[in-house]
Design a protein around this motif. Structure first.
Motif, PDB file in Angstrom:
ATOM      1  N   LYS A 166       2.117   4.004  -2.052  1.00  0.00           N
ATOM      2  CA  LYS A 166       3.308   3.342  -1.540  1.00  0.00           C
ATOM      3  C   LYS A 166       3.399   1.988  -2.221  1.00  0.00           C
ATOM      4  N   VAL A 167       4.538   1.693  -2.848  1.00  0.00           N
ATOM      5  CA  VAL A 167       4.650   0.501  -3.689  1.00  0.00           C
ATOM      6  C   VAL A 167       5.671  -0.483  -3.127  1.00  0.00           C
ATOM      7  N   TYR A 168       5.259  -1.761  -3.106  1.00  0.00           N
ATOM      8  CA  TYR A 168       6.159  -2.868  -2.817  1.00  0.00           C
ATOM      9  C   TYR A 168       6.191  -3.773  -4.047  1.00  0.00           C
ATOM     10  N   LYS A 169       7.302  -4.482  -4.236  1.00  0.00           N
ATOM     11  CA  LYS A 169       7.433  -5.329  -5.427  1.00  0.00           C
ATOM     12  C   LYS A 169       7.814  -6.749  -5.038  1.00  0.00           C
ATOM     13  N   GLU A 203      -1.571   7.124   2.626  1.00  0.00           N
ATOM     14  CA  GLU A 203      -1.381   6.600   1.285  1.00  0.00           C
ATOM     15  C   GLU A 203      -1.730   5.116   1.227  1.00  0.00           C
ATOM     16  N   ASN A 204      -2.310   4.691   0.112  1.00  0.00           N
ATOM     17  CA  ASN A 204      -2.620   3.279  -0.089  1.00  0.00           C
ATOM     18  C   ASN A 204      -1.352   2.522  -0.446  1.00  0.00           C
ATOM     19  N   ARG A 205      -1.247   1.315   0.087  1.00  0.00           N
ATOM     20  CA  ARG A 205      -0.054   0.494  -0.105  1.00  0.00           C
ATOM     21  C   ARG A 205      -0.368  -0.635  -1.066  1.00  0.00           C
ATOM     22  N   LEU A 218       8.389  -0.066 -13.944  1.00  0.00           N
ATOM     23  CA  LEU A 218       7.588   0.937 -14.639  1.00  0.00           C
ATOM     24  C   LEU A 218       6.343   1.291 -13.833  1.00  0.00           C
ATOM     25  N   LEU A 219       5.641   0.262 -13.329  1.00  0.00           N
ATOM     26  CA  LEU A 219       4.431   0.507 -12.547  1.00  0.00           C
ATOM     27  C   LEU A 219       4.756   1.214 -11.242  1.00  0.00           C
ATOM     28  N   GLU A 220       5.900   0.902 -10.671  1.00  0.00           N
ATOM     29  CA  GLU A 220       6.313   1.588  -9.445  1.00  0.00           C
ATOM     30  C   GLU A 220       6.437   3.090  -9.685  1.00  0.00           C
ATOM     31  N   ILE A 221       7.028   3.470 -10.810  1.00  0.00           N
ATOM     32  CA  ILE A 221       7.199   4.895 -11.130  1.00  0.00           C
ATOM     33  C   ILE A 221       5.843   5.585 -11.252  1.00  0.00           C
ATOM     34  N   TYR A 222       4.939   4.971 -12.002  1.00  0.00           N
ATOM     35  CA  TYR A 222       3.624   5.571 -12.226  1.00  0.00           C
ATOM     36  C   TYR A 222       2.805   5.639 -10.936  1.00  0.00           C
ATOM     37  N   LEU A 223       2.813   4.547 -10.166  1.00  0.00           N
ATOM     38  CA  LEU A 223       1.997   4.502  -8.949  1.00  0.00           C
ATOM     39  C   LEU A 223       2.519   5.445  -7.871  1.00  0.00           C
ATOM     40  N   GLU A 224       3.831   5.519  -7.725  1.00  0.00           N
ATOM     41  CA  GLU A 224       4.390   6.442  -6.735  1.00  0.00           C
ATOM     42  C   GLU A 224       4.110   7.890  -7.124  1.00  0.00           C
ATOM     43  N   LYS A 225       4.094   8.163  -8.431  1.00  0.00           N
ATOM     44  CA  LYS A 225       3.762   9.505  -8.898  1.00  0.00           C
ATOM     45  C   LYS A 225       2.332   9.878  -8.516  1.00  0.00           C
ATOM     46  N   GLU A 226       1.456   8.846  -8.422  1.00  0.00           N
ATOM     47  CA  GLU A 226       0.054   9.067  -8.044  1.00  0.00           C
ATOM     48  C   GLU A 226      -0.146   9.060  -6.533  1.00  0.00           C
ATOM     49  N   GLY A 227       0.936   8.883  -5.786  1.00  0.00           N
ATOM     50  CA  GLY A 227       0.846   8.960  -4.337  1.00  0.00           C
ATOM     51  C   GLY A 227       0.707   7.636  -3.613  1.00  0.00           C
ATOM     52  N   LYS A 266       3.568  -7.229   5.189  1.00  0.00           N
ATOM     53  CA  LYS A 266       3.206  -5.825   4.965  1.00  0.00           C
ATOM     54  C   LYS A 266       1.711  -5.614   5.200  1.00  0.00           C
ATOM     55  N   GLN A 267       1.374  -4.397   5.577  1.00  0.00           N
ATOM     56  CA  GLN A 267      -0.025  -3.995   5.672  1.00  0.00           C
ATOM     57  C   GLN A 267      -0.426  -3.410   4.315  1.00  0.00           C
ATOM     58  N   LEU A 268      -1.052  -4.256   3.488  1.00  0.00           N
ATOM     59  CA  LEU A 268      -1.346  -3.877   2.110  1.00  0.00           C
ATOM     60  C   LEU A 268      -2.810  -3.490   1.933  1.00  0.00           C
ATOM     61  N   ASP A 269      -3.070  -2.651   0.922  1.00  0.00           N
ATOM     62  CA  ASP A 269      -4.433  -2.262   0.581  1.00  0.00           C
ATOM     63  C   ASP A 269      -4.905  -2.910  -0.716  1.00  0.00           C
ATOM     64  N   LEU A 270      -3.966  -3.323  -1.570  1.00  0.00           N
ATOM     65  CA  LEU A 270      -4.331  -3.922  -2.856  1.00  0.00           C
ATOM     66  C   LEU A 270      -3.119  -4.646  -3.427  1.00  0.00           C
ATOM     67  N   ILE A 271      -3.388  -5.697  -4.204  1.00  0.00           N
ATOM     68  CA  ILE A 271      -2.320  -6.459  -4.862  1.00  0.00           C
ATOM     69  C   ILE A 271      -2.575  -6.483  -6.359  1.00  0.00           C
ATOM     70  N   VAL A 272      -1.546  -6.149  -7.142  1.00  0.00           N
ATOM     71  CA  VAL A 272      -1.572  -6.317  -8.592  1.00  0.00           C
ATOM     72  C   VAL A 272      -0.789  -7.588  -8.883  1.00  0.00           C
ATOM     73  N   LEU A 273      -1.454  -8.616  -9.414  1.00  0.00           N
ATOM     74  CA  LEU A 273      -0.882  -9.958  -9.459  1.00  0.00           C
ATOM     75  C   LEU A 273      -0.846 -10.518 -10.876  1.00  0.00           C
ATOM     76  N   ASP A 274       0.349 -10.797 -11.372  1.00  0.00           N
ATOM     77  CA  ASP A 274       0.510 -11.412 -12.685  1.00  0.00           C
ATOM     78  C   ASP A 274       0.122 -12.890 -12.619  1.00  0.00           C
ATOM     79  N   ILE A 275      -0.467 -13.401 -13.685  1.00  0.00           N
ATOM     80  CA  ILE A 275      -0.875 -14.810 -13.701  1.00  0.00           C
ATOM     81  C   ILE A 275       0.281 -15.712 -14.091  1.00  0.00           C
TER      82      ILE A 275
END
Length: 224
Positions: free
Chosen positions: A28-31, A2-4, A17-26, A45-54
């Motif tokens: 692994k979510v960190y906040k 799974e992508n982290r 909210l995003l954690e719920i949606y992303l985990e449903k898609e498979g 953490k060994q991450l694959d992508l970051i969603v970053l608020d400005i």
């Protein structure tokens, strides 16, 4: 495997909210709820992508991205409540791979994440392109210029690869948005201009090839 994904936003409701949606898609979510916490998670953490608020208090998204880009080319999708061109262009210039403007549909963000991850992991059928003093290795996602490996985020690599795969062919900005970002990408022509500028900063004009601006049309990878 799974992508982290790390979600960074000072609004805990958005993170949850995003954690719920992303985990449903498979996924692994960190906040994280601040730039400082984001950098800590990024290092631990060994991450694959970051969603970053400005827009965050203290260390904002721009500064956080600057720190990340000092050591890593991990894909980053920016979240912004502002729609001005300046905000979008600045994020891209700092090395963001995509952005999405609030308010947004979680499904749209998931689609953007999937697209960025696909581009970050090149397909095996792609070939390595070679010109004098330049190697674009699609298998390892590496660009080598004059024997030196260059750091190049996924979108920059994809744009360079696409242009270099079609030497001397002129593409409009809209064509490049379609081919590199995807037909449903809601960007504008400045997105292409920003990425070309960043590639040129890393690849000086060569005697035998260059990314050339065709005024009033777009760009081409010119081979002399």
């Amino acid at each position: 495997m799974e992508n982290r994904i790390l979600i960074v936003d000072d609004d805990t409701n958005i993170c949850d909210l995003l954690e719920i949606y992303l985990e449903k898609e498979g996924y692994k979510v960190y906040k994280a709820h601040s730039g400082v916490d984001a950098l800590k998670a990024f290092k631990e953490k060994q991450l694959d992508l970051i969603v970053l608020d400005i827009m965050m208090p203290g260390l904002d998204g721009y500064e956080t991205l600057r720190e990340i880009r000092k050591t890593s080319q991990i894909p980053v999708v920016m979240l912004t409540a502002k729609g001005e061109t300046f905000d979008r262009v600045l994020g891209l210039e700092l090395g963001a791979d995509d952005y999405i403007v609030k308010p947004f549909e979680p499904k749209e963000l998931i689609a953007r994440i999937r697209a960025v991850l696909r581009r970050y992991k090149p397909q095996v059928q792609k070939k390595t392109i070679e010109y004098k003093d330049l190697i674009i290795d699609a298998d390892s996602f590496i660009v080598i210029y004059n024997g030196k490996e260059l750091e190049m985020p996924p979108r920059e690599f994809e744009l360079l690869y696409y242009l270099a795969s079609n030497p001397n062919k002129v593409f409009t900005r809209d064509q490049l948005l379609y081919e590199v970002w995807g037909y449903d990408y809601p960007g504008d022509s400045r997105t292409v201009d920003v990425h070309v500028k960043r590639i040129r900063e890393k690849l000086p004009e060569h005697d035998e090839w260059q990314i050339k601006t065709v005024w009033g049309v777009g760009y081409k990878f010119e081979v002399k």
